[in-house]
Design a protein around this motif. Structure first.
Motif, PDB file in Angstrom:
ATOM      1  N   ALA A 170      31.830  68.277  26.269  1.00  0.00           N
ATOM      2  CA  ALA A 170      30.616  68.596  27.023  1.00  0.00           C
ATOM      3  C   ALA A 170      30.858  69.457  28.249  1.00  0.00           C
ATOM      4  CB  ALA A 170      29.923  67.301  27.464  1.00  0.00           C
ATOM      5  N   GLY A 171      32.084  69.450  28.814  1.00  0.00           N
ATOM      6  CA  GLY A 171      32.345  70.243  30.001  1.00  0.00           C
ATOM      7  C   GLY A 171      33.093  69.465  31.062  1.00  0.00           C
ATOM      8  N   LYS A 172      33.284  70.120  32.212  1.00  0.00           N
ATOM      9  CA  LYS A 172      33.948  69.497  33.353  1.00  0.00           C
ATOM     10  C   LYS A 172      32.917  68.874  34.288  1.00  0.00           C
ATOM     11  CE  LYS A 172      37.799  72.792  33.638  1.00  0.00           C
ATOM     12  NZ  LYS A 172      38.527  73.679  34.566  1.00  0.00           N
ATOM     13  N   ALA A 218      19.797  62.827  34.986  1.00  0.00           N
ATOM     14  CA  ALA A 218      18.885  63.833  34.442  1.00  0.00           C
ATOM     15  C   ALA A 218      19.592  65.157  34.158  1.00  0.00           C
ATOM     16  CB  ALA A 218      17.706  64.051  35.395  1.00  0.00           C
ATOM     17  N   GLY A 219      20.846  65.072  33.689  1.00  0.00           N
ATOM     18  CA  GLY A 219      21.585  66.258  33.303  1.00  0.00           C
ATOM     19  C   GLY A 219      22.111  67.096  34.445  1.00  0.00           C
ATOM     20  N   ALA A 220      22.109  66.544  35.665  1.00  0.00           N
ATOM     21  CA  ALA A 220      22.569  67.300  36.826  1.00  0.00           C
ATOM     22  C   ALA A 220      23.531  66.466  37.664  1.00  0.00           C
ATOM     23  CB  ALA A 220      21.381  67.737  37.689  1.00  0.00           C
ATOM     24  N   LEU A 221      24.327  67.159  38.460  1.00  0.00           N
ATOM     25  CA  LEU A 221      25.270  66.531  39.383  1.00  0.00           C
ATOM     26  C   LEU A 221      24.653  66.512  40.776  1.00  0.00           C
ATOM     27  CD1 LEU A 221      28.213  65.485  39.880  1.00  0.00           C
ATOM     28  CD2 LEU A 221      28.822  67.873  40.334  1.00  0.00           C
ATOM     29  N   HIS A 222      24.658  65.341  41.422  1.00  0.00           N
ATOM     30  CA  HIS A 222      24.037  65.164  42.723  1.00  0.00           C
ATOM     31  C   HIS A 222      25.049  64.656  43.743  1.00  0.00           C
ATOM     32  CE1 HIS A 222      20.880  64.650  39.666  1.00  0.00           C
ATOM     33  NE2 HIS A 222      20.001  65.030  40.576  1.00  0.00           N
ATOM     34  N   ASP A 223      24.768  64.900  45.029  1.00  0.00           N
ATOM     35  CA  ASP A 223      25.518  64.227  46.068  1.00  0.00           C
ATOM     36  C   ASP A 223      24.899  62.854  46.301  1.00  0.00           C
ATOM     37  OD1 ASP A 223      23.284  64.507  47.736  1.00  0.00           O
ATOM     38  OD2 ASP A 223      24.205  66.007  49.039  1.00  0.00           O
ATOM     39  N   SER A 227      20.707  65.476  46.571  1.00  0.00           N
ATOM     40  CA  SER A 227      20.715  66.930  46.483  1.00  0.00           C
ATOM     41  C   SER A 227      21.467  67.361  45.232  1.00  0.00           C
ATOM     42  CB  SER A 227      21.366  67.546  47.716  1.00  0.00           C
ATOM     43  OG  SER A 227      20.612  67.261  48.878  1.00  0.00           O
ATOM     44  N   VAL A 228      20.904  68.292  44.483  1.00  0.00           N
ATOM     45  CA  VAL A 228      21.526  68.769  43.259  1.00  0.00           C
ATOM     46  C   VAL A 228      22.658  69.728  43.594  1.00  0.00           C
ATOM     47  CG1 VAL A 228      21.176  70.074  41.125  1.00  0.00           C
ATOM     48  CG2 VAL A 228      19.426  68.455  41.900  1.00  0.00           C
ATOM     49  N   ILE A 229      23.836  69.414  43.065  1.00  0.00           N
ATOM     50  CA  ILE A 229      25.022  70.246  43.271  1.00  0.00           C
ATOM     51  C   ILE A 229      25.229  71.191  42.098  1.00  0.00           C
ATOM     52  CG2 ILE A 229      27.513  70.221  43.704  1.00  0.00           C
ATOM     53  CD1 ILE A 229      25.762  69.040  45.961  1.00  0.00           C
ATOM     54  N   ALA A 230      24.942  70.715  40.892  1.00  0.00           N
ATOM     55  CA  ALA A 230      25.113  71.543  39.697  1.00  0.00           C
ATOM     56  C   ALA A 230      24.124  71.097  38.635  1.00  0.00           C
ATOM     57  CB  ALA A 230      26.536  71.434  39.165  1.00  0.00           C
ATOM     58  N   ASP A 231      23.501  72.071  37.961  1.00  0.00           N
ATOM     59  CA  ASP A 231      22.554  71.804  36.892  1.00  0.00           C
ATOM     60  C   ASP A 231      22.652  72.957  35.897  1.00  0.00           C
ATOM     61  OD1 ASP A 231      20.537  70.939  35.269  1.00  0.00           O
ATOM     62  OD2 ASP A 231      18.925  71.186  36.735  1.00  0.00           O
ATOM     63  N   PRO A 232      23.144  72.701  34.682  1.00  0.00           N
ATOM     64  CA  PRO A 232      23.444  71.391  34.096  1.00  0.00           C
ATOM     65  C   PRO A 232      24.824  70.881  34.496  1.00  0.00           C
ATOM     66  CG  PRO A 232      23.881  73.106  32.502  1.00  0.00           C
ATOM     67  CD  PRO A 232      23.305  73.798  33.701  1.00  0.00           C
ATOM     68  N   ALA A 238      31.691  74.406  36.562  1.00  0.00           N
ATOM     69  CA  ALA A 238      31.538  73.216  37.406  1.00  0.00           C
ATOM     70  C   ALA A 238      31.871  73.536  38.859  1.00  0.00           C
ATOM     71  CB  ALA A 238      32.450  72.106  36.896  1.00  0.00           C
ATOM     72  N   PRO A 239      31.250  72.814  39.810  1.00  0.00           N
ATOM     73  CA  PRO A 239      31.538  73.026  41.228  1.00  0.00           C
ATOM     74  C   PRO A 239      32.802  72.288  41.650  1.00  0.00           C
ATOM     75  CG  PRO A 239      29.934  71.288  41.014  1.00  0.00           C
ATOM     76  CD  PRO A 239      30.223  71.784  39.613  1.00  0.00           C
ATOM     77  N   SER A 240      33.198  72.468  42.893  1.00  0.00           N
ATOM     78  CA  SER A 240      34.289  71.693  43.478  1.00  0.00           C
ATOM     79  C   SER A 240      33.758  70.366  43.995  1.00  0.00           C
ATOM     80  CB  SER A 240      34.929  72.469  44.632  1.00  0.00           C
ATOM     81  OG  SER A 240      35.799  71.633  45.380  1.00  0.00           O
ATOM     82  N   GLN A 241      34.585  69.341  43.958  1.00  0.00           N
ATOM     83  CA  GLN A 241      34.183  68.041  44.486  1.00  0.00           C
ATOM     84  C   GLN A 241      33.924  68.065  45.990  1.00  0.00           C
ATOM     85  OE1 GLN A 241      37.042  68.875  42.886  1.00  0.00           O
ATOM     86  NE2 GLN A 241      38.589  67.269  43.130  1.00  0.00           N
ATOM     87  N   VAL A 242      34.409  69.073  46.692  1.00  0.00           N
ATOM     88  CA  VAL A 242      34.170  69.133  48.132  1.00  0.00           C
ATOM     89  C   VAL A 242      32.695  69.370  48.443  1.00  0.00           C
ATOM     90  CG1 VAL A 242      36.514  69.911  48.621  1.00  0.00           C
ATOM     91  CG2 VAL A 242      34.685  71.607  48.336  1.00  0.00           C
TER      92      VAL A 242
END
Length: 440
Positions: A170-172, A218-223, A227-232, A238-242
């Motif tokens: 599916a991805g990172k 909901a298919g997105a990465l949030h803090d 706040s949405v960090i990455a979608d999808p 993929a973003p950095s964990q920072v």
């Protein structure tokens, strides 16, 4: 307090796989994964087996089942476990970066002693043949995720829409340029509509880590605060964990000193949305003047982190001393800690320092900590005392809110591949005074 009983005479586990132990409450069966070592009973003929101990909580009997004979002698290879809706068990496991396969087996219905054939997902093309490690099984929106450390040694996801019969990539989850050994040591917890996690930058031996929190929904990465960090997400872009929320910042100062080289230990989430985590960090210690990165680390602390619904910031307090590095070549290993999956106000730690008196002990002992003020202060009760061996890496197995099944292994450990340890279970009924608070 009753005495713990030995349920497997040779075994250990790492702490970046979950769930490592589960209970079938209807049948009162506890299942826990482990890997035996050549120093213990069975010696080389048994070493490296991927084992499940199936313990009957009503009769007190236990049976050891082998999922894969002599896969690799390494505690990083223990399986993650999942209970399917059809009553079958799923067990997923991988070597410690020495091949490119995620392996899994599915049991017969309601019987974790009988298993179907081993299946595999081959990461070779995705990783360039650089190996895969760890397995973590969590469900979100009806889809089963298996998180593994794979491409670029980042946290990556396989997904299954048939509860583990098949998996696809599916991805990172996140990524960044690698420093030293690997990226992001991540612990996960799933609760209905989201998967929460805590993670690091890199290995604490190589980098002065901070600890970050985020969640998938909901298919997105949030803090932490939505706040949405990455979608999808997950994805290859993929973003950095920072970009996530920082819980513990490297170099931050507390009453005990400067916190450095942090690592993740455990995380749970309650139905009301409260998140509790246990972290570790060195105090007043750095590797900047140690080019070989192998000097002894003498002071590591456990930290309790908590985020309640509506809070604007994480609460972070020192929980207890964790002692020095458990192994000479792994300066940041500790005896570890486990949050009770049904009560985040209850924590079990393994430490060579008595948290009541700060007295140095001859061996690592298990202590039970409780809090009545939402994690700010903790009271301690010894579970083991005056032991002739170390008591390490506690787990409280989820699955039955009426029991507190505390597992750990005890003996001598000199490396992740060398130990002479036996697995013990202290199973007690949960009383009304325990105030069970169901978490994922």
């Amino acid at each position: 307090m009753p005495e713990p009983r030995v349920i497997n005479d040779n075994g250990a586990w790492c702490w970046f796989q979950d769930e490592r132990a589960l209970i079938d409450a209807d049948r009162q069966l506890l299942v826990v994964g482990s890997v035996p070592a050549p120093e213990g009973p069975g010696r080389e003929a048994r070493a490296g087996n991927i084992e499940l101990t199936v313990a009957d909580l009503e009769t007190g009997t236990a049976q050891v089942v082998v999922l894969h004979e002599r896969l690799e002698t390494d505690d990083h290879d223990v399986p993650a476990l999942w209970r399917r809706r059809d009553g079958r068990w799923l067990a997923v496991y991988a070597k410690h970066k020495t091949d490119n396969l995620t392996r899994w087996r599915v049991s017969e219905p309601d019987d974790p002693t009988r298993w179907g054939p081993e299946q595999t997902f081959d990461w070779t093309e995705l990783t360039g043949g650089k190996g895969v490690t760890y397995s973590n099984l969590h469900e979100l929106d009806g889809r089963l995720y298996c998180f593994a450390r794979a491409i670029n040694d980042d946290p990556c996801a396989l997904v299954s829409d048939d509860e583990g019969d098949t998996f696809t990539y599916a991805g990172k989850l996140f990524t960044r340029p690698k420093v030293g050994y690997v990226n992001g040591y991540t612990r996960y917890v799933s609760a209905g509509d989201r998967i929460d996690f805590i993670t690091t930058d890199h290995h604490p031996r190589d980098y002065d880590n901070s600890i970050y929190h985020g969640y998938l929904a909901a298919g997105a990465l949030h803090d932490s605060f939505g706040s949405v960090i990455a979608d999808p997400a997950p994805s290859d872009d993929a973003p950095s964990q920072v970009e996530l929320t920082t819980i513990l910042s490297a170099g931050s100062e507390g009453p005990e000193g400067v916190r450095m080289h942090a690592w993740t230990t455990d995380i749970r989430r309650t139905p009301d949305g409260t998140i509790a985590a246990v972290l570790t960090a060195r105090v007043n210690d750095d590797l900047e003047d140690d080019p070989d990165r192998n000097h002894p680390v003498r002071d590591i602390r456990f930290y309790a982190a908590r985020l309640s619904p509506g809070s604007e910031a994480w609460q972070l307090v020192e929980l207890a001393e964790a002692g020095g590095g458990l192994l000479p070549h792994e300066q940041d290993y500790t005896g570890l800690a486990a949050i009770d999956p049904f009560d985040i106000d209850s924590v079990y730690i393994s430490t060579p320092v008595d948290p009541r008196t700060r007295e140095r002990l001859a061996h690592y002992e298990i202590f039970h900590g409780t809090t009545s003020d939402a994690g700010i202060t903790w009271s301690w009760t010894p579970i083991t005392e005056d032991s002739p061996y170390d008591n390490l890496r506690p787990i409280v197995a989820p699955g039955d809110a009426n029991r507190i099944p505390l597992l750990w292994f005890r003996g001598e450990m000199t490396a992740s591949q060398h130990y002479r340890c036996e697995i013990v279970l202290l199973d007690q009924p949960r009383t009304t005074a325990d105030t069970a608070k169901e978490t994922a």
